[in-house]
Write a protein that holds these residues in place. Structure first.
Motif, short mmCIF file in Angstrom:
data_model
loop_
_atom_site.label_atom_id
_atom_site.label_comp_id
_atom_site.label_asym_id
_atom_site.label_seq_id
_atom_site.Cartn_x
_atom_site.Cartn_y
_atom_site.Cartn_z
N TYR A 202 0.65 -0.74 0.34
CA TYR A 202 0.11 0.27 0.18
C TYR A 202 0.73 0.99 0.02
O TYR A 202 0.49 2.68 -0.81
CB TYR A 202 -0.74 0.07 1.73
CG TYR A 202 -1.71 -0.48 1.58
CD1 TYR A 202 -2.64 -1.97 0.87
CD2 TYR A 202 -2.21 -1.21 2.77
CE1 TYR A 202 -3.35 -2.82 0.64
CE2 TYR A 202 -3.39 -1.98 3.14
CZ TYR A 202 -3.86 -3.03 2.08
OH TYR A 202 -4.65 -3.95 1.72
N GLN B 55 2.62 1.78 -3.64
CA GLN B 55 1.75 2.25 -3.88
C GLN B 55 1.24 4.25 -4.26
O GLN B 55 1.18 4.68 -5.44
CB GLN B 55 0.56 1.43 -4.43
CG GLN B 55 0.77 -0.18 -4.98
CD GLN B 55 -0.65 -0.51 -5.02
OE1 GLN B 55 -1.47 -0.40 -6.13
NE2 GLN B 55 -0.66 -1.96 -4.07
N LYS C 72 -8.63 6.42 -7.19
CA LYS C 72 -7.55 4.90 -6.61
C LYS C 72 -7.20 4.20 -6.10
O LYS C 72 -6.16 4.21 -6.29
CB LYS C 72 -6.36 5.22 -7.43
CG LYS C 72 -6.14 5.86 -9.54
CD LYS C 72 -5.09 6.02 -9.73
CE LYS C 72 -5.02 6.41 -11.54
NZ LYS C 72 -3.79 7.19 -11.56
N ARG C 73 -7.66 5.01 -4.92
CA ARG C 73 -7.80 3.91 -3.36
C ARG C 73 -7.74 2.86 -2.96
O ARG C 73 -7.29 2.10 -2.76
CB ARG C 73 -8.54 4.91 -2.21
CG ARG C 73 -7.82 4.68 -0.89
CD ARG C 73 -9.21 5.02 -0.13
NE ARG C 73 -10.77 4.51 -0.49
CZ ARG C 73 -10.70 3.24 -0.76
NH1 ARG C 73 -10.50 2.27 0.01
NH2 ARG C 73 -12.30 2.72 -0.57
N GLU C 74 -9.29 2.46 -4.02
CA GLU C 74 -9.69 1.33 -3.62
C GLU C 74 -8.87 -0.07 -4.43
O GLU C 74 -8.75 -0.71 -3.60
CB GLU C 74 -11.43 0.71 -4.07
CG GLU C 74 -11.47 -0.43 -3.32
CD GLU C 74 -12.99 -0.95 -3.00
OE1 GLU C 74 -13.30 -0.99 -2.73
OE2 GLU C 74 -13.97 0.57 -3.85
N SER C 75 -7.89 0.19 -5.63
CA SER C 75 -7.50 -0.63 -6.06
C SER C 75 -5.98 -0.27 -5.32
O SER C 75 -5.55 -1.95 -5.08
CB SER C 75 -7.12 0.23 -7.57
OG SER C 75 -5.85 1.28 -7.49
N ILE C 76 -5.93 0.37 -4.13
CA ILE C 76 -4.31 0.02 -3.32
C ILE C 76 -4.79 -0.49 -2.63
O ILE C 76 -4.18 -1.98 -2.25
CB ILE C 76 -3.98 1.93 -3.42
CG1 ILE C 76 -3.87 2.45 -4.78
CG2 ILE C 76 -2.78 1.42 -1.87
CD1 ILE C 76 -3.66 3.92 -3.80
N CYS C 77 -5.64 -0.32 -1.68
CA CYS C 77 -6.25 -0.94 -0.64
C CYS C 77 -7.99 -1.52 -0.90
O CYS C 77 -8.32 -1.58 1.29
CB CYS C 77 -5.64 -0.02 0.79
SG CYS C 77 -6.96 1.39 0.59
N GLY C 78 -8.57 -2.00 -1.41
CA GLY C 78 -9.47 -2.32 -1.56
C GLY C 78 -9.78 -3.75 -0.21
O GLY C 78 -10.94 -3.75 -0.02
N ASN D 290 -12.24 -1.54 4.92
CA ASN D 290 -12.01 -0.22 3.49
C ASN D 290 -13.94 0.02 3.76
O ASN D 290 -13.62 1.03 3.27
CB ASN D 290 -11.92 -1.63 2.48
CG ASN D 290 -11.74 -1.38 1.00
OD1 ASN D 290 -11.83 -0.29 0.49
ND2 ASN D 290 -13.32 -1.85 0.27
#
Length: 121
Positions: free
Chosen positions: A72, A75, A106-112, A117
């Motif tokens: 995380y 990224q 783009k947050r959820e693609s990093i720490c989904g 979450n």
């Protein structure tokens, strides 16, 4: 004073609601948020930081989920164009996180996969 901050915590502070791994962790997170609102210098890391100091997953300075959360961190740094172990003013870093990650969706693609979450949606 310069605070040690994991890069991905730049996202976490944007969504913090007073919930966390433990009461001690949550209290520390709230205090750190107050301190960061004063726009101090922060040293951006891909490892345990001043927030992690009270986390029950911190085992002698090593995160129990270190591989996942270091990813995380990396990224976030990459998307913000920042090198690890550099010092920034908190507001400048938080602005980069907002523009390059949160507003760019783009947050959820990093720490989904993070257990918290649901709080960040």
């Amino acid at each position: 004073m310069t605070y040690r901050i994991r890069a991905h915590h730049g996202m976490c502070f944007s969504f913090f609601q007073g919930k966390g791994y433990s009461g001690e962790f949550t209290e520390n997170m709230a205090k750190m948020k107050e301190r960061l609102e004063q726009n101090p210098e922060v040293l951006l890391l891909c490892g345990t930081d001043d927030v992690c100091a009270r986390c029950p997953n911190n085992h002698g300075g090593v995160c129990a989920s270190c591989e996942k959360v270091e990813n995380y961190d990396r990224q976030v740094l990459a998307l913000c164009g920042i090198a690890e172990n550099t010092t920034w003013r908190w507001n400048d870093f938080a602005s980069l996180v907002h523009v390059n990650i949160i507003a760019a969706v783009k947050r959820e693609s990093i720490c989904g996969a993070c257990e918290w979450n649901a709080l960040c949606r």
